[in-house]
Design a protein around this motif. Structure first.
Motif, PDB file in Angstrom:
ATOM      1  N   ASN B  19     -40.460 -42.431  13.030  1.00 18.91           N
ATOM      2  CA  ASN B  19     -39.906 -43.555  13.775  1.00 18.91           C
ATOM      3  C   ASN B  19     -40.601 -43.638  15.128  1.00 18.91           C
ATOM      4  O   ASN B  19     -40.688 -42.634  15.845  1.00 18.91           O
ATOM      5  CB  ASN B  19     -38.403 -43.296  13.957  1.00 18.91           C
ATOM      6  N   PRO B  20     -41.118 -44.798  15.488  1.00 18.57           N
ATOM      7  CA  PRO B  20     -41.858 -44.913  16.757  1.00 18.57           C
ATOM      8  C   PRO B  20     -41.028 -44.461  17.962  1.00 18.57           C
ATOM      9  O   PRO B  20     -41.576 -43.849  18.894  1.00 18.57           O
ATOM     10  CB  PRO B  20     -42.154 -46.410  16.860  1.00 18.57           C
ATOM     11  N   SER B  21     -39.737 -44.693  17.936  1.00 15.89           N
ATOM     12  CA  SER B  21     -38.903 -44.272  19.065  1.00 15.89           C
ATOM     13  C   SER B  21     -38.889 -42.747  19.202  1.00 15.89           C
ATOM     14  O   SER B  21     -38.867 -42.215  20.304  1.00 15.89           O
ATOM     15  CB  SER B  21     -37.463 -44.762  18.878  1.00 15.89           C
ATOM     16  N   TYR B  22     -38.870 -42.077  18.039  1.00 15.62           N
ATOM     17  CA  TYR B  22     -38.892 -40.615  18.079  1.00 15.62           C
ATOM     18  C   TYR B  22     -40.254 -40.112  18.550  1.00 15.62           C
ATOM     19  O   TYR B  22     -40.348 -39.111  19.264  1.00 15.62           O
ATOM     20  CB  TYR B  22     -38.608 -40.030  16.695  1.00 15.62           C
ATOM     21  N   TYR B  25     -40.416 -40.339  22.209  1.00 10.75           N
ATOM     22  CA  TYR B  25     -39.558 -39.287  22.768  1.00 10.75           C
ATOM     23  C   TYR B  25     -40.263 -37.935  22.735  1.00 10.75           C
ATOM     24  O   TYR B  25     -40.282 -37.207  23.733  1.00 10.75           O
ATOM     25  CB  TYR B  25     -38.248 -39.237  21.980  1.00 10.75           C
ATOM     26  N   ARG B  28     -42.976 -37.764  25.257  1.00 12.50           N
ATOM     27  CA  ARG B  28     -42.406 -37.573  26.596  1.00 12.50           C
ATOM     28  C   ARG B  28     -42.018 -36.107  26.799  1.00 12.50           C
ATOM     29  O   ARG B  28     -42.313 -35.506  27.840  1.00 12.50           O
ATOM     30  CB  ARG B  28     -41.167 -38.455  26.768  1.00 12.50           C
ATOM     31  N   VAL B  89     -35.933 -44.489  31.349  1.00 12.24           N
ATOM     32  CA  VAL B  89     -34.706 -43.748  31.097  1.00 12.24           C
ATOM     33  C   VAL B  89     -33.773 -43.784  32.311  1.00 12.24           C
ATOM     34  O   VAL B  89     -32.551 -43.704  32.169  1.00 12.24           O
ATOM     35  CB  VAL B  89     -35.084 -42.288  30.722  1.00 12.24           C
ATOM     36  N   PRO B  91     -32.400 -46.022  34.303  1.00  7.39           N
ATOM     37  CA  PRO B  91     -31.169 -46.836  34.343  1.00  7.39           C
ATOM     38  C   PRO B  91     -30.088 -46.321  33.395  1.00  7.39           C
ATOM     39  O   PRO B  91     -28.930 -46.689  33.515  1.00  7.39           O
ATOM     40  CB  PRO B  91     -31.640 -48.230  33.901  1.00  7.39           C
ATOM     41  N   LYS B  92     -30.487 -45.512  32.416  1.00 11.30           N
ATOM     42  CA  LYS B  92     -29.511 -45.003  31.447  1.00 11.30           C
ATOM     43  C   LYS B  92     -28.888 -43.700  31.920  1.00 11.30           C
ATOM     44  O   LYS B  92     -27.850 -43.294  31.412  1.00 11.30           O
ATOM     45  CB  LYS B  92     -30.206 -44.724  30.108  1.00 11.30           C
ATOM     46  N   THR B  93     -29.553 -43.029  32.829  1.00 16.62           N
ATOM     47  CA  THR B  93     -29.047 -41.722  33.226  1.00 16.62           C
ATOM     48  C   THR B  93     -28.359 -41.791  34.583  1.00 16.62           C
ATOM     49  O   THR B  93     -27.553 -40.932  34.910  1.00 16.62           O
ATOM     50  CB  THR B  93     -30.187 -40.689  33.282  1.00 16.62           C
ATOM     51  N   ALA B  94     -28.661 -42.808  35.367  1.00 18.17           N
ATOM     52  CA  ALA B  94     -28.010 -42.975  36.668  1.00 18.17           C
ATOM     53  C   ALA B  94     -26.867 -43.960  36.512  1.00 18.17           C
ATOM     54  O   ALA B  94     -26.837 -44.734  35.555  1.00 18.17           O
ATOM     55  CB  ALA B  94     -29.029 -43.501  37.670  1.00 18.17           C
ATOM     56  N   PRO B  95     -25.909 -43.947  37.450  1.00 21.11           N
ATOM     57  CA  PRO B  95     -24.896 -44.994  37.424  1.00 21.11           C
ATOM     58  C   PRO B  95     -25.562 -46.371  37.417  1.00 21.11           C
ATOM     59  O   PRO B  95     -26.653 -46.543  37.959  1.00 21.11           O
ATOM     60  CB  PRO B  95     -24.128 -44.771  38.725  1.00 21.11           C
ATOM     61  N   THR B  96     -24.909 -47.323  36.767  1.00 20.29           N
ATOM     62  CA  THR B  96     -25.489 -48.655  36.577  1.00 20.29           C
ATOM     63  C   THR B  96     -25.998 -49.247  37.888  1.00 20.29           C
ATOM     64  O   THR B  96     -25.266 -49.304  38.876  1.00 20.29           O
ATOM     65  CB  THR B  96     -24.426 -49.601  35.983  1.00 20.29           C
ATOM     66  N   ARG B  98     -26.940 -52.186  40.180  1.00 24.05           N
ATOM     67  CA  ARG B  98     -26.592 -53.610  40.275  1.00 24.05           C
ATOM     68  C   ARG B  98     -27.208 -54.203  41.524  1.00 24.05           C
ATOM     69  O   ARG B  98     -27.302 -53.539  42.554  1.00 24.05           O
ATOM     70  CB  ARG B  98     -25.074 -53.786  40.352  1.00 24.05           C
TER      71      ARG B  98
END
Lengths: 248, 150, 588
Positions: B19-22, B25, B28, B89, B91-96, B98
């Motif tokens: 899978n390209p996403s894997y 990953y 990385r 990554v 934005p997914k690991t820190a608080p949203t 805005r």
């Protein structure tokens, strides 16, 4: 309708009563442009082979029953269309990483236990009688958790998560999203209720930020975000900061 | 109770190639190896520096060999990959994040983040190589007096 | 056979079943409550309810308004004592769901927002965007984890009820994963198995909505009531029947025919202005809107799609922001399943079967005619829907009467006398053998052939408009299909473990009986009222038919239809008027 074509569907078959290993079976399925993969499977069940086993119910992408691997990727079969997979073949398999009960039906019991572990209900500081009417919750307070309340428990995110594949005990994306959903709800007392589940060995730290869970979610929930925000919470908890904040 | 018999499919060793996403990953994750090796090379250089000019020149000569150039090229590529994926990554690991009540899109975070990283890297390179534009060089001299604190 | 003992068995894990189980656990935490569901509870069809749930909350609304809208909407075939109980308890149940975490949509100040639905004098529908059922179901399911008294038996298929001397004694189920037969000994049972919309071809219902709770009750000696009243929802996608919520119209969507005319004004729902106004035009009740479609179609004013004729549901004037905020699910569904973006184009829609107004007859306490057996939700006919259900009353019904059923069952258990298990077990063996026989047929027809023929017969003869000859033909066809079913269905799948073909065959047996009850009740009712329209008896006939229909099992033969009185307390039957003059409403 005149616009009928034929496509090959290859389904993984496993019968626990007779098989020791799964195998693939091929079916030639006539389809029209508006037919989903699910409708293709229903055609097989009605007309070609009544023993092909799969779960489905609402056929409008809200009940979460019909998740399966379609050409190697997790999808809801009701909203995946055969026309987009033409000329095929279309390979359908049970969701990755789960034990197979029969054909395309996976064993979901593990997920239900994980849901229990995260206490998926409001824990409030004090009970107020119903006669006092609804609590106030501003649109902003609603918005804080709303996204995470959209999870339909279809389990596609678990099929997307290699960490769950490697360690079936990992609480995993959907359950941790719901943990986050309740923690963020202004009516709930928050973190302290669910800290043990998040902090556990099989809790948030099992996630290695692959991120595929958030890609496959059919409802726009971002499980990776839920899990990783809780790594921050878990670290703060470890350092004692959470207690200073009153356990929220 | 009748036992529910299930079949558990094994997780193949090459699961990540499917899978390209894997794949992204794993690349990385693999970039960490190159950071580690690159840090070793730098430590080696520091050690050589402490051993005198000859040793340091020897280390520098080694860096010019085709093998080391190739290694640095690969390491630089992984560094770039790591930078881009790190910001993806973030934005997914820190608080949203805005801005004016709206969630900042991932693409904007990546563009701004990678852009800032590139600018800082270019600046440091130019400073060390002594090719900063005159105005900028002046400003840096005022901020960081030669010879450190006076 | 595996044997499990419980005090209360709840059959069905949707909104009504979960609410009943929770109520029983709260009434007596010491009870052993078994919650049996043929799917994981969160897959139940409650999940697909969209628009919202009624509960009086605005200052300009009143319980009397809710009562009147319900009774008028049901064309006076509602039991008014039950409606009275119902409207007095809706709001409290909505607040209870709020306490349990349901993400109701709010006004800017954080208070509950309510929207219009068809046939309402005042906005009364609590909503969670257009995923109200989804949120209610998940809230109830997740909250059920709080109660250790509840033991869930997920993916257990209920195959029979064991009734002795007029009392319920047990439930025979199949553990789907293994195919093992299981007997639940119980003192009380709650049926919460949902409707039977799948007996028709074009319907908004999930595949699991096959009416076997009604079939079980019928075979066990309970009676079905008002089965001729089947609700066609006016706005569904052609072909799939996927529902475009009434909330669309509640938010201001309009219906137009192929000429762009708002045709509803020609069917007693106008005049057009002032618009929007309550109970007029698109805010009329479901039966009238579906019937208007039928007439437009006969006049040739509909547009043609590959799956039949349709009219346009137009949301465009609401603007993208409001559409996405209030109607995200139907936007997504229209895009995915109809290839239409409601922000830019009207959605082609047509009526499809949506709801079974009739069901297992109960009183206000949800008691059936069998002691210890309760029924709640769509499978029941508690008496609030009459000839046409008011939109947003069904989500309220599942919680209001789910709770009653749970509490009543818990109370009943205390007075139930112990019995010898041996007799129950012998009966259960007989049931199990009957069910297992289906697996062994060497000869017979394919399941889908009989099922499809049933759906065709229902669409053809028991549709929106009915005639005596059409209904008689449907009754004959259904009798033949039942005979063919008895002669045998040959299954491809002879295994016990996870045999969904076997389960579908059991479901089909119930569906045929329920379909037959619908057709015979419709034949019996020689008048037009609410959702039941006869072309050969176009007027309402209060003198003869201001009564419920009661269907009792005739074994292998046709069901017997009788009448039963309707309870009328304060609202005398009058004429049902929509449209007319009125003031412009403010859509919130």
């Amino acid at each position: 309708m005149t616009d009928t074509r034929t496509i090959r569907i290859e389904a993984l078959r496993f019968n626990p009563e007779t098989d020791s290993e799964p195998r693939l079976q091929r079916y030639e399925v006539p389809f029209t442009p508006d037919m989903s993969v699910l409708q293709g499977l229903q055609y097989i069940k009605d007309h070609l082979d009544g023993s092909l086993t799969f779960r489905w119910s609402c056929r409008m992408a809200v009940c979460g029953s019909c998740g399966m691997m379609i050409n190697g990727r997790p999808h809801l079969s009701c909203e995946t269309f055969l026309r987009d997979l033409y000329p095929g073949p279309v390979r359908v398999e049970p969701l990755d990483h789960f034990p197979v009960q029969r054909d395309l039906a996976i064993d979901q019991a593990g997920f239900l236990d994980k849901l229990a572990a995260i206490k998926p209900y409001i824990v409030s500081a004090k009970e107020r009688p119903l006669s006092e009417g609804p609590s106030r919750q501003t649109p902003a307070q609603l918005d804080a958790y709303y996204q995470y309340s959209q999870c339909i428990n279809c389990l596609l995110c678990y099929a997307a998560c290699p960490q769950f594949g490697l360690n079936p005990d990992f609480i995993g994306p959907a359950a941790l999203s719901l943990l986050h959903r309740y923690n963020l709800d202004s009516r709930d007392i928050g973190w302290s209720v669910r800290a043990d589940a998040a902090n556990a060995d099989v809790g948030v730290w099992e996630c290695t930020v692959v991120g595929y869970c958030s890609e496959v979610c059919p409802k726009g929930v971002d499980p990776m975000h839920a899990v990783n925000e809780n790594k921050v919470n878990s670290a703060l908890d470890y350092l004692g900061v959470k207690r200073l904040l009153g356990g929220r | 109770m009748a036992e529910v018999r299930t079949y558990r499919r094994p997780m193949p060793a090459d699961w990540w190639t499917r899978n390209p996403s894997y794949v992204v990953y794993m690349l990385r994750e693999a970039s960490a190896v190159f950071f580690f090796l690159y840090a070793l090379v730098l430590l080696w250089g520091l050690n050589a520096l402490s051993q005198g000019e000859a040793a340091f020149d020897g280390w520098r000569a080694l860096l010019a060999t085709p093998a080391m150039i190739a290694f640095h090229a690969v390491a630089a590529a992984f560094a770039l990959l790591h930078t881009v994926t790190w910001f993806m990554v973030l934005p997914k690991t820190a608080p949203t994040l805005r801005l004016g009540g709206r969630i900042v899109p991932v693409a904007a975070v990546v563009v701004v983040g990678v852009g800032a990283s590139a600018a800082i890297s270019a600046f440091i390179y130019a400073w060390v190589a002594g090719i900063l534009p005159p105005g900028l060089a002046e400003a840096v001299r005022n901020l960081v007096p030669p010879g450190g604190a006076s | 056979m595996r044997i499990i003992s419980a005090d209360v068995v709840v059959i069905g894990g949707g909104g009504a079943g979960l609410r009943a189980a929770i109520a029983a656990a709260e009434a007596d935490p010491g009870l052993a409550i078994a919650l049996i569901s043929k799917v994981l509870p969160m897959r139940s069809h409650t999940v697909a309810a969209e628009g919202g749930s009624a509960g009086v909350v605005r200052d300009d609304d009143s319980l009397d308004n809710h009562f009147d809208d319900t009774v008028t909407g049901g064309e006076w075939l509602c039991d008014q004592d039950v409606v009275d109980y119902f409207v007095r308890h809706c709001t409290e149940e909505m607040v209870q769901l709020e306490r349990w975490g349901c993400p109701w949509s709010r006004k800017p100040d954080g208070s509950i927002n309510v929207r219009f639905f068809g046939g309402m004098k005042v906005q009364r529908t609590w909503f969670a965007a257009d995923k109200s059922g989804f949120h209610i179901l998940h809230t109830l399911f997740q909250t059920s984890y709080k109660y250790p008294a509840i033991t869930r038996y997920d993916e257990y298929f209920c195959a029979d009820l064991i009734v002795e001397d007029g009392r319920v004694r047990g439930v025979v189920a199949i553990e789907i994963a293994t195919g093992e037969m299981v007997l639940f000994h119980c003192k009380a049972a709650v049926l919460a198995t949902g409707g039977a919309g799948r007996v028709f071809r074009q319907n908004t219902n999930a595949g699991i909505v096959t009416g076997e709770g009604m079939g079980l009750a019928l075979r066990s000696g309970a009676v079905l009531r008002d089965m001729e009243f089947v609700q066609w929802h006016p706005t569904c996608l052609p072909g799939t029947g996927i529902l475009m919520s009434e909330a669309c119209r509640g938010e201001g969507a309009i219906l137009t025919n192929k000429n762009g005319d708002r045709y509803l004004q020609d069917y007693g729902l106008g005049p057009l202005d002032p618009w929007p106004r309550a109970k007029a035009m698109e805010l009329g009740p479901r039966d009238r809107l579906s019937q208007a479609f039928w007439h437009e179609d006969k006049k040739g004013n509909t547009i043609q799609t590959p799956h039949g004729s349709a009219v346009n549901l137009d949301l465009r004037h609401l603007g993208e922001k409001k559409i996405l905020e209030r109607l995200p699910l139907i936007t997504e569904a229209a895009r995915t399943f109809a290839g239409v973006d409601p922000v830019r184009e009207p959605i082609p829609v047509r009526p499809a079967v949506h709801y079974t107004m009739g069901g297992i007859a109960t009183n206000v306490h949800t008691e059936t005619s069998i002691s210890g057996l309760y029924a709640a939700g769509e499978c029941a006919s508690v008496g609030i829907h009459g000839a046409n259900r008011l939109g947003s009353n069904s989500l309220a019904e599942i919680v209001v009467f789910g709770k009653v059923a749970g509490e009543r069952a818990a109370h009943y258990v205390r007075s139930a006398r112990p019995v010898s298990p041996g007799r129950t077990e012998r009966q259960a063996e007989v049931s199990a053998a009957r069910v297992l026989r289906l697996l062994g047929n060497e000869r017979g027809e394919r399941l889908a052939e009989i099922r499809d023929a049933m759906m065709d017969a229902m669409e053809e003869g028991v549709g929106l408009y009915r005639t005596e000859s059409g209904l008689k033909a449907a009754c004959r066809t259904l009798a033949e299909l039942r005979a063919r079913y008895r002669r045998g269905i040959r299954l491809d799948d002879r295994n016990r473990a996870f045999n969904t073909e076997w389960l579908a065959a059991i479901e089909l047996g119930s569906m045929l009986e329920v379909a037959e009850a619908m057709a015979h009740a419709a034949l019996w009712r020689r008048e037009s009222r609410g959702a039941h329209q006869r072309l050969d008896a176009t007027a309402r006939d209060d003198r003869r038919f201001l009564v419920h229909s009661i269907a009792r099992s005739g074994g292998d033969g046709a069901p017997q239809i009788k009448s039963a009185p309707v309870t009328i307390t304060k609202s005398r039957p009058g004429s049902r008027v929509y449209g007319g003059a009125g003031t412009k409403a403010e859509l919130t």
